[in-house]
Design a protein around this motif. Structure first.
Motif, PDB file in Angstrom:
ATOM      1  N   ASP A   1      32.195  -0.644  -6.423  1.00 53.38           N
ATOM      2  CA  ASP A   1      32.037   0.667  -7.053  1.00 53.38           C
ATOM      3  C   ASP A   1      33.340   1.086  -7.742  1.00 53.38           C
ATOM      4  OD1 ASP A   1      31.654   3.316  -7.754  1.00 53.38           O
ATOM      5  OD2 ASP A   1      30.539   3.804  -5.932  1.00 53.38           O
ATOM      6  N   ASP A   2      33.396   0.884  -9.060  1.00 52.28           N
ATOM      7  CA  ASP A   2      34.610   1.203  -9.821  1.00 52.28           C
ATOM      8  C   ASP A   2      34.977   2.683  -9.757  1.00 52.28           C
ATOM      9  OD1 ASP A   2      35.287  -1.355 -10.707  1.00 52.28           O
ATOM     10  OD2 ASP A   2      33.933  -1.224 -12.424  1.00 52.28           O
ATOM     11  N   ASP A   3      33.989   3.566  -9.739  1.00 48.12           N
ATOM     12  CA  ASP A   3      34.273   5.001  -9.723  1.00 48.12           C
ATOM     13  C   ASP A   3      35.020   5.418  -8.458  1.00 48.12           C
ATOM     14  OD1 ASP A   3      33.088   5.355 -12.186  1.00 48.12           O
ATOM     15  OD2 ASP A   3      31.135   5.877 -11.339  1.00 48.12           O
ATOM     16  N   LYS A   4      34.608   4.893  -7.317  1.00 49.14           N
ATOM     17  CA  LYS A   4      35.261   5.250  -6.057  1.00 49.14           C
ATOM     18  C   LYS A   4      36.671   4.689  -5.955  1.00 49.14           C
ATOM     19  CE  LYS A   4      31.119   5.857  -3.264  1.00 49.14           C
ATOM     20  NZ  LYS A   4      30.353   5.386  -2.109  1.00 49.14           N
ATOM     21  N   CYS A   5      36.943   3.637  -6.696  1.00 50.11           N
ATOM     22  CA  CYS A   5      38.240   2.951  -6.603  1.00 50.11           C
ATOM     23  C   CYS A   5      39.143   3.230  -7.800  1.00 50.11           C
ATOM     24  CB  CYS A   5      38.006   1.450  -6.461  1.00 50.11           C
ATOM     25  SG  CYS A   5      37.032   1.032  -5.008  1.00 50.11           S
ATOM     26  N   GLN A   6      38.743   4.154  -8.655  1.00 45.16           N
ATOM     27  CA  GLN A   6      39.492   4.419  -9.883  1.00 45.16           C
ATOM     28  C   GLN A   6      40.941   4.824  -9.610  1.00 45.16           C
ATOM     29  OE1 GLN A   6      38.578   3.717 -12.955  1.00 45.16           O
ATOM     30  NE2 GLN A   6      40.581   4.330 -13.649  1.00 45.16           N
ATOM     31  N   ALA A   7      41.189   5.609  -8.571  1.00 40.05           N
ATOM     32  CA  ALA A   7      42.566   6.034  -8.268  1.00 40.05           C
ATOM     33  C   ALA A   7      43.443   4.829  -7.953  1.00 40.05           C
ATOM     34  CB  ALA A   7      42.583   7.012  -7.109  1.00 40.05           C
ATOM     35  N   TYR A   8      42.916   3.884  -7.186  1.00 39.67           N
ATOM     36  CA  TYR A   8      43.690   2.682  -6.856  1.00 39.67           C
ATOM     37  C   TYR A   8      43.982   1.861  -8.112  1.00 39.67           C
ATOM     38  CZ  TYR A   8      42.641   3.627  -1.958  1.00 39.67           C
ATOM     39  OH  TYR A   8      42.541   4.207  -0.731  1.00 39.67           O
ATOM     40  N   ARG A   9      43.001   1.768  -8.975  1.00 41.10           N
ATOM     41  CA  ARG A   9      43.200   1.030 -10.230  1.00 41.10           C
ATOM     42  C   ARG A   9      44.285   1.710 -11.051  1.00 41.10           C
ATOM     43  NH1 ARG A   9      42.898  -3.919 -12.619  1.00 41.10           N
ATOM     44  NH2 ARG A   9      42.323  -3.751 -14.796  1.00 41.10           N
ATOM     45  N   GLN A  10      44.235   3.038 -11.131  1.00 43.33           N
ATOM     46  CA  GLN A  10      45.237   3.779 -11.901  1.00 43.33           C
ATOM     47  C   GLN A  10      46.628   3.589 -11.310  1.00 43.33           C
ATOM     48  OE1 GLN A  10      45.028   5.355 -14.833  1.00 43.33           O
ATOM     49  NE2 GLN A  10      47.238   5.586 -14.672  1.00 43.33           N
ATOM     50  N   TYR A  11      46.732   3.581  -9.984  1.00 41.98           N
ATOM     51  CA  TYR A  11      48.035   3.349  -9.346  1.00 41.98           C
ATOM     52  C   TYR A  11      48.592   1.997  -9.748  1.00 41.98           C
ATOM     53  CZ  TYR A  11      47.086   7.297  -6.176  1.00 41.98           C
ATOM     54  OH  TYR A  11      46.822   8.519  -5.640  1.00 41.98           O
ATOM     55  N   SER A  12      47.749   0.972  -9.708  1.00 41.79           N
ATOM     56  CA  SER A  12      48.242  -0.357 -10.055  1.00 41.79           C
ATOM     57  C   SER A  12      48.617  -0.427 -11.536  1.00 41.79           C
ATOM     58  CB  SER A  12      47.217  -1.442  -9.699  1.00 41.79           C
ATOM     59  OG  SER A  12      46.076  -1.374 -10.513  1.00 41.79           O
ATOM     60  N   LEU A  13      47.836   0.202 -12.387  1.00 42.37           N
ATOM     61  CA  LEU A  13      48.147   0.187 -13.816  1.00 42.37           C
ATOM     62  C   LEU A  13      49.414   0.969 -14.132  1.00 42.37           C
ATOM     63  CD1 LEU A  13      44.581   0.667 -15.346  1.00 42.37           C
ATOM     64  CD2 LEU A  13      45.944  -1.437 -15.266  1.00 42.37           C
ATOM     65  N   SER A  14      49.713   1.985 -13.311  1.00 43.81           N
ATOM     66  CA  SER A  14      50.882   2.810 -13.597  1.00 43.81           C
ATOM     67  C   SER A  14      52.187   2.155 -13.159  1.00 43.81           C
ATOM     68  CB  SER A  14      50.749   4.185 -12.943  1.00 43.81           C
ATOM     69  OG  SER A  14      50.884   4.085 -11.539  1.00 43.81           O
ATOM     70  N   ILE A  15      52.136   1.254 -12.195  1.00 51.00           N
ATOM     71  CA  ILE A  15      53.375   0.655 -11.702  1.00 51.00           C
ATOM     72  C   ILE A  15      53.548  -0.797 -12.112  1.00 51.00           C
ATOM     73  CG2 ILE A  15      52.520  -0.073  -9.441  1.00 51.00           C
ATOM     74  CD1 ILE A  15      55.258   1.030  -8.344  1.00 51.00           C
TER      75      ILE A  15
END
Length: 100
Positions: free
Chosen positions: A63-77
């Motif tokens: 479920d990409d929607d539920k995990c979007q924050a984790y994806r954003q964290y990885s993309l930001s660092i």
């Protein structure tokens, strides 16, 4: 005097594209500070954030929607090239981290 009043009292009208870009900028968040990674070298922090996103996907059945924050964290660092390489390695079944 408020800082935002220095430049203009009026907010200019924005095109749809400009509104979309403004929304993206306002909603972009970086990963919070993590006490496990106190040094300037954030490579391990990047690796962990990327794998935390994969663990979330695994636990939620992809479920990409539920995990979007984790994806954003990885993309930001993480450097973009690293993320692209890891995404490609996952697609090819040769990623060294968390498996699907």
């Amino acid at each position: 005097m408020k800082l935002n009043k220095i430049f203009s009292d009026q907010i200019p009208a924005l095109s749809e594209k400009e509104e979309d870009l403004l929304h993206q900028v306002k909603n972009t968040r970086t990963t919070p500070r993590d006490q496990r990674f106190p040094s300037q070298n954030q490579a391990l922090h990047c690796w962990n954030r990327y794998n935390e996103w994969l663990v979330c996907l695994k636990q939620t059945g992809g479920d990409d929607d539920k995990c979007q924050a984790y994806r954003q964290y990885s993309l930001s660092i993480c450097p973009g090239d690293w993320v692209e390489n890891w995404d490609e390695a996952r697609d090819e079944g040769r990623f060294a981290g968390v498996k699907n």
